[in-house]
Design an enzyme around this catalytic site. Structure first.
Site, PDB file in Angstrom:
ATOM      1  N   CYS A 110       0.865  -1.184   0.000  1.00 25.13           N
ATOM      2  CA  CYS A 110       0.000   0.000   0.000  1.00 25.13           C
ATOM      3  C   CYS A 110       0.902   1.234   0.000  1.00 25.13           C
ATOM      4  O   CYS A 110       1.683   1.426   0.947  1.00 25.13           O
ATOM      5  CB  CYS A 110      -0.869  -0.040   1.254  1.00 25.13           C
ATOM      6  SG  CYS A 110      -1.928   1.407   1.467  1.00 25.13           S
ATOM      7  N   CYS A 128      -0.803   3.797  -6.647  1.00 21.30           N
ATOM      8  CA  CYS A 128      -1.684   3.174  -5.657  1.00 21.30           C
ATOM      9  C   CYS A 128      -1.890   1.746  -6.136  1.00 21.30           C
ATOM     10  O   CYS A 128      -2.106   1.516  -7.342  1.00 21.30           O
ATOM     11  CB  CYS A 128      -3.021   3.909  -5.580  1.00 21.30           C
ATOM     12  SG  CYS A 128      -4.324   3.012  -4.700  1.00 21.30           S
TER      13      CYS A 128
HETATM   14  N1  DGL Z   1      -3.965   0.694  -2.168  1.00 23.38           N
HETATM   15  C1  DGL Z   1      -3.600   1.842  -1.429  1.00 23.38           C
HETATM   16  C2  DGL Z   1      -2.326   2.482  -1.972  1.00 23.38           C
HETATM   17  O1  DGL Z   1      -1.518   1.828  -2.602  1.00 23.38           O
HETATM   18  C3  DGL Z   1      -4.572   2.945  -1.183  1.00 23.38           C
HETATM   19  C4  DGL Z   1      -6.005   2.885  -1.270  1.00 23.38           C
HETATM   20  C5  DGL Z   1      -6.648   3.602  -0.108  1.00 23.38           C
HETATM   21  O2  DGL Z   1      -6.858   2.951   0.899  1.00 23.38           O
HETATM   22  O3  DGL Z   1      -6.932   4.805  -0.218  1.00 23.38           O
HETATM   23  O4  DGL Z   1      -2.096   3.642  -1.775  1.00 23.38           O
END
Ligand code: DGL
Length: 264
Positions: free
Chosen positions: A80, A190
């Site tokens: 993440c 993301c």
């Molecule tokens: N998948 C997460 C990232 O790589 C973010 C998504 C979220 O929870 O806003 O930033």
């Protein structure tokens, strides 16, 4: 002691994200280390992280790591960008010696393309506002014109398994069309966004190259495990276990679908 070390090698690798997005990183891990076991935890109940205050993201991130450690993982991938931006420095201090790898937007390979390219970085508001991103941008601003584009609302489509619908296509078109003429490449900052990569590529056209940090993150984890002598000695395919804070069967099924989804 020797036995303990041998046992450690056979422990699973922990991977987590605010939701199902980190499965895009898990796929890269599995591609290069299919013999390892994995536990993937998605905190979909608390998603999105990218619009939450810093302290809350840190607290949730630590809770996720603690729960993976309790299950005996030998290393952790913070799949993440938002959690990495908010907490990775603190985590390294809290867990010295643990192979722990985060993900950041793959700005480097995009910015280092020849001819001073214009690079659009799509990420959560939290990632774009954070110091980590600012430092990354400063490192490459000599090489490229860099535009940070916060994309609140985009991860929610992927969270519901909607990666191809007309509504997500329309959302992306509204978001991206003001930039498409000027940019040379797009960075998916993301881990949810690789699941809508095909739509982004369609809208952007073949001229624009898309970069994502999943593969680099997976390779970094492999290096770290090798350096620590923690690669499994087994051959054959390892097991992948999905867990989600929503604790609903449909959520686990969505995880499996995204894990197996045909990649463009
Ligand atoms: N998948 C997460 C990232 O790589 C973010 C998504 C979220 O929870 O806003 O930033």
């Amino acid at each position: 002691m020797e036995k303990q070390e041998r046992d450690m090698k056979e422990c699973p690798i922990g991977v987590f994200d605010s939701g199902v997005g980190g499965i895009s990183v898990l796929r890269e891990l599995y591609k290069i280390m299919p013999e390892e076991d994995y536990i993937y935890f998605g905190d979909s109940q608390n998603a999105p992280y990218g619009t939450k205050p810093l302290e809350e993201i840190r607290r949730l991130t630590i809770t996720n790591i603690e729960s993976l450690l309790k299950q005996g993982v030998k290393g952790v991938v913070v799949a993440c960008n938002t959690a990495t931006a908010a907490a990775v420095r603190i985590l390294r201090g809290m867990y010295p010696g643990l192979p722990l790898v985060g993900i950041e937007p793959a700005l480097k390979p995009a910015a280092l393309q020849p001819g001073h390219p214009t690079v659009l970085v799509m990420a959560t508001p939290m990632t774009i506002q954070g110091d980590k991103y600012k430092n990354l941008m400063m490192r490459y601003e000599k090489n490229a014109d860099i535009i940070g584009l916060p994309c609140p609302g985009l991860m929610e489509f992927v969270e519901t398994g909607n990666t191809e619908g007309e509504d997500v296509r329309q959302f992306l078109e509204n978001l991206l069309s003001p930039y498409l003429r000027e940019v040379d490449s797009i960075v998916l900052g993301c881990t949810h966004y690789p699941f809508v990569r095909a739509l982004i590529q369609q809208l952007a056209g073949e001229r624009i190259r898309i970069f994502d940090g999943g593969n680099g993150t997976a390779r970094e984890m492999r290096r770290r495990l090798e350096a620590a002598g923690l690669r499994t000695t087994r051959s054959g395919l390892g097991a992948v276990t999905f867990e989600n804070s929503l604790a609903q069967q449909e959520e686990i099924e969505l995880c499996r679908t995204l894990f197996q989804k045909k990649w463009p």
